[in-house]
Design a protein around this motif. Structure first.
Motif, mmCIF file in Angstrom:
data_model
loop_
_atom_site.group_PDB
_atom_site.id
_atom_site.type_symbol
_atom_site.label_atom_id
_atom_site.label_comp_id
_atom_site.label_asym_id
_atom_site.label_seq_id
_atom_site.Cartn_x
_atom_site.Cartn_y
_atom_site.Cartn_z
ATOM 1 N N LEU A 11 41.425 38.347 51.627
ATOM 2 C CA LEU A 11 40.773 37.598 50.321
ATOM 3 C C LEU A 11 40.671 39.265 49.722
ATOM 4 O O LEU A 11 40.567 40.888 50.342
ATOM 5 C CB LEU A 11 39.279 37.248 50.569
ATOM 6 C CG LEU A 11 38.151 37.637 48.785
ATOM 7 C CD1 LEU A 11 39.286 36.504 47.903
ATOM 8 C CD2 LEU A 11 37.506 36.703 49.848
ATOM 9 N N VAL A 12 41.103 39.045 48.510
ATOM 10 C CA VAL A 12 41.201 40.956 47.463
ATOM 11 C C VAL A 12 40.763 40.107 45.775
ATOM 12 O O VAL A 12 41.313 39.253 45.569
ATOM 13 C CB VAL A 12 42.633 41.261 47.560
ATOM 14 C CG1 VAL A 12 43.949 40.087 47.120
ATOM 15 C CG2 VAL A 12 42.355 42.897 47.172
ATOM 16 N N GLN A 13 40.431 41.921 45.471
ATOM 17 C CA GLN A 13 39.652 40.754 44.208
ATOM 18 C C GLN A 13 41.109 41.564 42.826
ATOM 19 O O GLN A 13 42.358 41.674 43.638
ATOM 20 C CB GLN A 13 38.769 42.536 44.096
ATOM 21 C CG GLN A 13 37.873 42.136 44.378
ATOM 22 C CD GLN A 13 36.655 42.798 44.154
ATOM 23 O OE1 GLN A 13 36.821 44.370 43.208
ATOM 24 N NE2 GLN A 13 34.748 42.310 44.232
ATOM 25 N N PRO A 14 41.124 41.137 41.845
ATOM 26 C CA PRO A 14 42.901 41.060 41.357
ATOM 27 C C PRO A 14 43.244 42.871 41.130
ATOM 28 O O PRO A 14 41.454 43.265 40.868
ATOM 29 C CB PRO A 14 42.383 40.462 40.161
ATOM 30 C CG PRO A 14 41.007 38.838 40.430
ATOM 31 C CD PRO A 14 40.731 40.254 41.202
ATOM 32 N N GLY A 15 43.672 43.171 41.097
ATOM 33 C CA GLY A 15 44.249 44.311 41.377
ATOM 34 C C GLY A 15 44.447 44.940 42.305
ATOM 35 O O GLY A 15 44.606 46.608 42.400
ATOM 36 N N GLY A 16 43.580 44.907 43.381
ATOM 37 C CA GLY A 16 43.997 45.021 44.559
ATOM 38 C C GLY A 16 44.809 45.347 46.034
ATOM 39 O O GLY A 16 45.855 44.407 44.641
ATOM 40 N N SER A 17 45.137 45.356 46.600
ATOM 41 C CA SER A 17 46.362 45.615 47.278
ATOM 42 C C SER A 17 46.353 45.109 48.626
ATOM 43 O O SER A 17 44.753 44.944 49.621
ATOM 44 C CB SER A 17 47.079 47.388 47.250
ATOM 45 O OG SER A 17 47.041 47.760 46.019
ATOM 46 N N VAL A 125 43.916 35.404 46.106
ATOM 47 C CA VAL A 125 42.883 37.008 45.277
ATOM 48 C C VAL A 125 42.274 36.582 44.411
ATOM 49 O O VAL A 125 42.651 35.325 43.317
ATOM 50 C CB VAL A 125 44.298 37.254 43.827
ATOM 51 C CG1 VAL A 125 43.974 38.812 43.698
ATOM 52 C CG2 VAL A 125 45.636 38.120 45.175
ATOM 53 N N SER A 126 40.647 37.237 43.902
ATOM 54 C CA SER A 126 40.272 36.671 43.293
ATOM 55 C C SER A 126 38.918 37.197 43.434
ATOM 56 O O SER A 126 38.940 38.085 43.932
ATOM 57 C CB SER A 126 39.514 35.116 44.276
ATOM 58 O OG SER A 126 38.324 34.596 43.357
ATOM 59 N N SER A 127 38.304 37.249 42.113
ATOM 60 C CA SER A 127 36.944 37.645 42.236
ATOM 61 C C SER A 127 35.492 37.485 42.329
ATOM 62 O O SER A 127 34.808 37.972 42.364
ATOM 63 C CB SER A 127 36.748 38.641 40.633
ATOM 64 O OG SER A 127 36.795 37.119 39.623
#
Length: 127
Positions: A11-17, A125-127
């Motif tokens: 799981l990663v936030q938008p803009g992440g890698s 990909v989610s905040s």
């Protein structure tokens, strides 16, 4: 029989890698093209990127060009997919797949052209 095992999803936030890794065993990467594919719920599997090591060439789908980078790690016998600037639309199960290159070094991102597949790794990909 070829074996491919993906890892690195999460799981990663938008803009992440995230960096995905495809570990290959029981075959030599030199004679195969490796592709990364993804499948979101309710959608068809789509090609993301592929690499032909002997040709030293890579290919990307337009949707990920400039954000994703495919590479081979010879020491680890893996093909990695570095994913930057991730967006919610990148959410999917990511698979790596292999196909023998033979005498043709033409890139293809058609799933039907690949004969061996890993089990997939989830990228959200989610905040």
């Amino acid at each position: 029989q070829l074996q491919l095992v993906e890892s690195g999803g999460g799981l990663v936030q938008p803009g992440g890698s995230l960096r995905l890794s495809c570990a290959a065993s029981k075959f030599t990467l030199d004679y195969y093209a490796i592709g990364w594919f993804r499948q979101a719920p309710g959608k068809e599997r789509e090609g993301v990127s592929c690499i032909i090591s002997r040709a030293g060439s890579t290919y990307y789908a337009d949707s990920v060009k400039g954000r994703f980078t495919i590479s081979r790690d010879n020491a680890k016998s893996t093909v990695d997919l570095q994913m930057n600037s991730l967006q919610p639309e990148d959410t999917a199960v990511y698979y790596c797949a292999a196909r023998p290159t033979g005498s043709s070094w033409t890139h293809t991102l058609s799933p039907d052209d690949y004969s061996s597949w890993g089990q997939g790794t989830q990228v959200t990909v989610s905040s």
